[in-house]
Design a protein around this motif. Structure first.
Motif, short mmCIF file in Angstrom:
data_model
loop_
_atom_site.label_atom_id
_atom_site.label_comp_id
_atom_site.label_asym_id
_atom_site.label_seq_id
_atom_site.Cartn_x
_atom_site.Cartn_y
_atom_site.Cartn_z
N GLY A 162 14.45 -7.23 -0.38
CA GLY A 162 14.18 -5.83 -0.03
C GLY A 162 14.54 -5.47 1.38
N GLY A 163 14.86 -6.48 2.20
CA GLY A 163 15.24 -6.21 3.58
C GLY A 163 14.05 -5.85 4.46
N ASN A 164 14.31 -5.72 5.76
CA ASN A 164 13.25 -5.38 6.72
C ASN A 164 12.69 -3.99 6.43
OD1 ASN A 164 13.84 -7.80 7.92
ND2 ASN A 164 15.08 -6.88 9.57
N LEU A 183 3.78 -10.30 3.97
CA LEU A 183 2.69 -9.64 4.68
C LEU A 183 1.99 -10.62 5.61
CD1 LEU A 183 0.78 -7.27 5.22
CD2 LEU A 183 -0.50 -7.93 3.17
N LYS A 184 1.71 -11.83 5.10
CA LYS A 184 1.03 -12.83 5.92
C LYS A 184 1.89 -13.28 7.10
CE LYS A 184 -2.45 -15.07 3.02
NZ LYS A 184 -2.98 -16.39 2.58
N SER A 185 3.17 -13.37 6.88
CA SER A 185 4.07 -13.77 7.95
C SER A 185 4.02 -12.77 9.10
CB SER A 185 5.51 -13.89 7.43
OG SER A 185 6.40 -14.22 8.46
N CYS A 186 4.02 -11.48 8.75
CA CYS A 186 3.94 -10.42 9.75
C CYS A 186 2.59 -10.46 10.46
CB CYS A 186 4.16 -9.07 9.08
SG CYS A 186 3.87 -7.66 10.17
N ALA A 187 1.51 -10.57 9.67
CA ALA A 187 0.15 -10.59 10.23
C ALA A 187 -0.05 -11.79 11.15
CB ALA A 187 -0.88 -10.60 9.11
N THR A 188 0.58 -12.91 10.79
CA THR A 188 0.45 -14.12 11.61
C THR A 188 1.04 -13.89 13.00
OG1 THR A 188 0.53 -15.58 9.68
CG2 THR A 188 1.08 -16.56 11.82
N LYS A 189 2.23 -13.29 13.05
CA LYS A 189 2.85 -13.02 14.35
C LYS A 189 1.97 -12.11 15.21
CE LYS A 189 7.59 -13.40 12.57
NZ LYS A 189 8.85 -12.65 12.28
N LYS A 231 -1.11 2.92 7.91
CA LYS A 231 -1.76 1.89 7.09
C LYS A 231 -1.61 2.22 5.61
CE LYS A 231 -6.21 -0.46 6.41
NZ LYS A 231 -7.63 -0.52 6.80
N GLU A 232 -1.68 3.51 5.28
CA GLU A 232 -1.59 3.92 3.88
C GLU A 232 -0.25 3.50 3.27
OE1 GLU A 232 -4.63 6.20 5.92
OE2 GLU A 232 -2.51 5.83 6.37
N GLU A 233 0.80 3.47 4.08
CA GLU A 233 2.11 3.08 3.58
C GLU A 233 2.13 1.59 3.23
OE1 GLU A 233 4.66 4.05 6.81
OE2 GLU A 233 4.64 6.21 6.43
N VAL A 234 1.50 0.80 4.07
CA VAL A 234 1.43 -0.64 3.82
C VAL A 234 0.65 -0.89 2.53
CG1 VAL A 234 0.73 -2.89 4.74
CG2 VAL A 234 1.45 -1.07 6.30
N GLU A 235 -0.48 -0.21 2.41
CA GLU A 235 -1.33 -0.41 1.24
C GLU A 235 -0.63 0.05 -0.04
OE1 GLU A 235 -5.82 0.01 3.12
OE2 GLU A 235 -4.78 1.82 2.49
N ARG A 236 0.13 1.13 0.04
CA ARG A 236 0.84 1.64 -1.14
C ARG A 236 1.84 0.62 -1.66
NH1 ARG A 236 4.77 5.79 0.69
NH2 ARG A 236 5.86 3.83 1.15
N ASP A 237 2.67 0.08 -0.75
CA ASP A 237 3.69 -0.89 -1.17
C ASP A 237 3.06 -2.19 -1.66
OD1 ASP A 237 5.66 0.87 -0.59
OD2 ASP A 237 6.65 -0.33 0.95
N PHE A 238 1.98 -2.59 -1.01
CA PHE A 238 1.35 -3.85 -1.42
C PHE A 238 0.70 -3.69 -2.80
CE2 PHE A 238 -2.10 -7.06 -1.39
CZ PHE A 238 -1.34 -8.19 -1.15
N GLU A 239 0.11 -2.54 -3.04
CA GLU A 239 -0.55 -2.29 -4.33
C GLU A 239 0.49 -2.21 -5.46
OE1 GLU A 239 -4.04 0.60 -6.15
OE2 GLU A 239 -2.78 1.35 -4.50
N LEU A 240 1.68 -1.66 -5.14
CA LEU A 240 2.73 -1.51 -6.16
C LEU A 240 3.56 -2.78 -6.34
CD1 LEU A 240 3.99 2.08 -5.24
CD2 LEU A 240 2.57 1.42 -7.19
N GLY A 241 3.35 -3.77 -5.46
CA GLY A 241 4.10 -5.01 -5.56
C GLY A 241 5.38 -5.00 -4.77
N ALA A 242 5.64 -3.91 -4.02
CA ALA A 242 6.86 -3.82 -3.23
C ALA A 242 6.78 -4.65 -1.95
CB ALA A 242 7.13 -2.35 -2.86
N LEU A 243 5.55 -5.09 -1.62
CA LEU A 243 5.35 -5.93 -0.44
C LEU A 243 4.68 -7.22 -0.88
CD1 LEU A 243 5.38 -6.40 2.62
CD2 LEU A 243 3.24 -5.10 2.78
N GLY A 298 -1.59 -7.06 -4.87
CA GLY A 298 -1.99 -5.75 -5.38
C GLY A 298 -3.39 -5.32 -4.99
N ASN A 299 -4.20 -6.20 -4.39
CA ASN A 299 -5.58 -5.87 -4.03
C ASN A 299 -5.62 -5.26 -2.64
OD1 ASN A 299 -8.29 -5.75 -3.38
ND2 ASN A 299 -8.76 -7.84 -4.07
N VAL A 300 -5.78 -3.95 -2.56
CA VAL A 300 -5.84 -3.28 -1.26
C VAL A 300 -7.28 -2.93 -0.87
CG1 VAL A 300 -3.51 -2.37 -1.40
CG2 VAL A 300 -5.41 -1.03 -2.32
N ILE A 301 -8.21 -3.16 -1.80
CA ILE A 301 -9.62 -2.91 -1.48
C ILE A 301 -10.10 -3.92 -0.45
CG2 ILE A 301 -11.96 -2.89 -2.40
CD1 ILE A 301 -10.81 -1.91 -5.04
N TYR A 302 -9.67 -5.18 -0.61
CA TYR A 302 -10.00 -6.20 0.38
C TYR A 302 -8.76 -7.04 0.63
CZ TYR A 302 -12.08 -10.19 2.76
OH TYR A 302 -12.37 -11.16 3.68
#
Length: 757
Positions: free
Chosen positions: A688-690, A713-719, A696-708, A656-660
């Motif tokens: 939730g599927g692919n 997220l780390k798996s994607c960032a790692t690739k 970027k705002e879409e990623v931050e929104r879902d992560f802040e709401l717990g949908a991501l 949920g932390n999108v500030i950092y």
């Protein structure tokens, strides 16, 4: 720095450290006895020139070696620099000529460094280099007339070298040497040397810290065995010896500091060219000499002289004289150091002839010689010494013209300083067009980061559409003077190579449009105009202005680099300059550029300054520097499959932390911003599927709401990061120079870590 063993030898304070001259390590061709009469005679003659010698053991060993080498034909090299700044007083003329003759007749070659560039830095002759050169020629003519032997250069006894010519002809040697000296000292140490310009620390311009650094460089550039300057120069000469310790140079210059004559007025610790009655000048008429000596301060008992309320402290006054003199009588000073200086000379007063100064002084104090009688004898002696000079300047057409020009300069002087616009022109030199967009590559780091690469790309991509191309400027000499990579040339070059390879691997199409220019290569196309532009920048700014947030305990190299930064901007003449918003030093640099362009009325368009916001790629936040580890950032030399995965696994990623959120920052920066692709999250249907994100705002929104989920997220960032670092690694391995550079950096890091233990 040296042992405190001192003793008096013919008016000289002698300080004796351990012998360090390389000359003693060489195999002699002849064998000269240590008690040789010729060696002793020459040694005593040279030693008598100085009020202080550091060190006599080194001097004697040097002279012995020269007598032994080349069948006794090898000459040791003494040097003194003189600043062409106006008329020549008798200490600089007759006194110097006598001392030079002692040295050259004892086996030395005397090199005069005509310091025209130094005069320019010191704002002499209104900062007009053409006038400064005329004055330099006049001073040389005075020495010829004063009886200095060997000024024709035929016997190899006296050599005159012009700083501006010699430095420009050998720029690739001189300037790196100056930068190496500068990087080894802090501002405090250099300020102590600034009395050589008669300046107090609080009134220094930024250019004036260049003065002692360049003077120290001169010692090594001229290969001087002996620095034969005045006592007032001893601090910068000691700087040269300290540099030898710091740079592990075996051969230190010997320092032979001559006495500084008093001014003719009460309380004047030295003569002043700005006060014509404070000294006898070489072209003074007989009437001038009579008037000045008659009015000269001449006590026979100690007298306390109080400083006037509005009188400034004399910079360096405390070290102007090393021997205790309770009288401070300038007339006696002239008798001792001018009249009785040459071997076999005498002084006549009160009907008696003296060949020993101690007897003159004693007779004057006891009243056996009156003040008028002392002055009668001094006037006669000085006029006898000056008459050949007067005659030469009346009868020799060239000398007469030079003197008339110098006098004319003095009359027309308004005190205004000329700010002639000089610069390196990169367009004229064939590097790139003016009106370009310029990005200064960060100072080289032995372990360059992915962060610095992204920052540079962001600045490059900020180029205005109407810019005449984009230039990536590699400030290698500025990096040297600020001790980047411990100023190791191989490590700095390797760091630049790896950085450029990474930039091309990450954004090949962007980098195809970029012209890469190395600072040193640009400077060496026109070193004279470049360094004069650096000097002129320093002349405009106070030292405090350029120093900004730096402390006196910090390296003076930062001051030099900032002056060079302004000169670089003028050399490029860009339409825009980009810098990172997180770069505090860069902010100071561009502020100086803007300030100089405005206040110096630079005849170039003012560049637009673009402050580029950066994406923070750090993997952790640390409040203490000591807590930072290699896992806190990605480096260009990281192994993609090892570090790419392990560092992301440990990266901060609070739900949920999108500030950092480092994974979001990295994924979006490289996948969306640079590659122009979507960020794709792969996960099971039950989770939730692919999902594909375009912004970027879409990623931050879902992560802040717990949908991501952080794991997804780390798996994607790692690739993404493994692919980025993998591309860099492949590019480095595919290029022979880059592969060798990477190897060099790893070896350098290992060496540095080992030295810290």
């Amino acid at each position: 720095l040296f042992q405190s063993i001192t003793f008096i030898h013919k008016f000289a304070i002698i300080v004796s450290p351990a012998m360090t001259s390389e000359a003693t390590d060489q195999t002699p061709k002849l064998s000269i006895d240590d008690n040789s009469e010729q060696l002793q005679r020459n040694f005593e003659s040279v030693l008598s020139v100085g009020e202080e010698c550091i060190s006599p053991d080194e001097l004697r060993s040097l002279m012995k070696f020269c007598l032994e080498a080349d069948g006794g034909g090898k000459r040791f090299n003494c040097y003194d620099g003189f600043e062409p700044s106006g008329r020549m007083h008798i200490a600089q003329g007759v006194f110097k000529a006598m001392n030079v003759n002692k040295i050259t007749n004892s086996g030395g070659t005397f090199t005069f460094w005509v310091a025209d560039w130094f005069a320019l830095m010191n704002d002499k002759m209104g900062g007009d280099l053409a006038k400064i050169k005329v004055v330099g020629k006049y001073l040389i003519e005075v020495w010829r007339a004063a009886g200095m032997e060997g000024t024709d250069g035929l016997e190899g006894k006296v050599v005159f070298k012009w700083a501006s010519d010699e430095i420009c002809d050998n720029a690739a040697t001189y300037w790196p040497m100056m930068l190496d000296i500068a990087r080894r000292f802090n501002v405090t140490r250099i300020k102590k040397c600034c009395q050589i310009m008669g300046r107090l620390e609080g009134s220094l311009t930024a250019a004036q810290v260049l003065y002692p650094l360049m003077q120290c460089t001169d010692v090594f550039f001229l290969k001087a065995d002996v620095c034969q300057l005045g006592v007032d120069q001893r601090k910068v000469n000691m700087l040269a010896r300290e540099y030898c310790d710091a740079a592990k140079r075996k051969r230190k210059p010997i320092i032979l500091s001559h006495h500084m004559l008093y001014g003719l007025k009460a309380g004047q610790e030295k003569m002043s060219k700005s006060d014509p009655d404070s000294a006898i000048f070489m072209e003074d008429s007989a009437d001038d000499v009579e008037r000045k000596i008659r009015n000269a301060y001449c006590p026979n008992v100690p007298v306390a002289v109080s400083k006037k309320d509005n009188e400034d402290d004399d910079a360096g006054k405390e070290s102007m004289h090393l021997l205790v003199d309770d009288l401070k009588n300038p007339c006696l000073d002239y008798v001792e150091h001018i009249v009785l200086c040459p071997p076999g000379s005498s002084f006549a007063a009160a009907g008696k002839t003296f060949d020993n100064f101690a007897e003159v002084r004693a007779a004057f104090i006891r009243g056996l010689i009156s003040e008028d009688q002392l002055k009668d004898g001094l006037i006669a002696s000085l006029n006898k010494l000056l008459e050949p000079v007067r005659k030469h300047f009346m009868e020799d057409d060239n000398a007469k013209t030079l003197l008339e020009q110098v006098r004319h300069f003095k009359k027309e002087s308004t005190g205004a300083v000329i700010r002639t616009f000089r610069r390196l022109d990169c367009e004229a030199a064939g590097f790139f067009r003016a009106g370009c967009h310029v990005v200064f590559l960060p100072r080289p780091d032995p372990n360059p980061t992915l962060q610095s690469t992204l920052d540079v790309l962001s600045q490059i991509r900020a180029a205005p559409e109407d810019a005449n191309g984009t230039v990536l400027y590699l400030s290698d000499w500025s990096a040297t003077v600020t001790n980047a990579c411990a100023a190791d040339p191989k490590a700095m070059a390797a760091s630049f190579t790896v950085m450029l390879t990474a930039l091309r691997a990450i954004a090949p199409e962007v980098m195809k449009q970029v012209t890469v220019v190395k600072q040193s290569e640009a400077i060496l196309k026109d070193p004279s105009n470049y360094w004069i532009s650096v000097i002129n920048v320093g002349r405009l700014f106070s030292l405090d202005t350029v120093q900004a947030d730096n402390k006196d305990a910090d390296g003076v190299g930062v001051i030099i680099a900032r002056l060079m930064g302004v000169a670089d901007a003028m050399a490029c003449s860009p339409s825009s300059i980009a810098f990172s918003a997180s770069d505090k030093s860069g902010k100071i640099a561009v502020n100086l550029i803007q300030k100089y362009f405005a206040e110096a009325s630079v005849p170039l368009p003012m560049p637009t300054i673009l402050e580029i916001s950066v994406v923070d790629l750090s993997l952790h936040t640390r409040t203490e520097v000591a807590h930072i580890t290699e896992n806190d950032a990605y480096f260009l030399l990281d192994d993609p499959n090892v570090h790419g995965k392990s560092k992301m696994k440990k990266a901060f990623c609070e739900p949920g932390n999108v500030i950092y959120c480092p994974p979001i920052a990295l994924a979006c920066a490289f996948q969306m911003d640079l590659a122009g692709k979507s960020v794709n999250i792969s996960r099971s249907e039950e989770n939730g599927g692919n999902v594909s994100y375009q912004m970027k705002e879409e990623v931050e929104r879902d992560f802040e709401l717990g949908a991501l989920h952080p794991g997804d997220l780390k798996s994607c960032a790692t690739k993404i990061i493994v692919e980025v670092i993998g591309n860099i690694s492949k590019a480095i391995k595919a290029d022979k120079a880059s592969a060798q550079a990477a190897k060099s950096l790893k070896a350098f890091i290992k060496k540095q870590n080992k030295s810290k233990k």
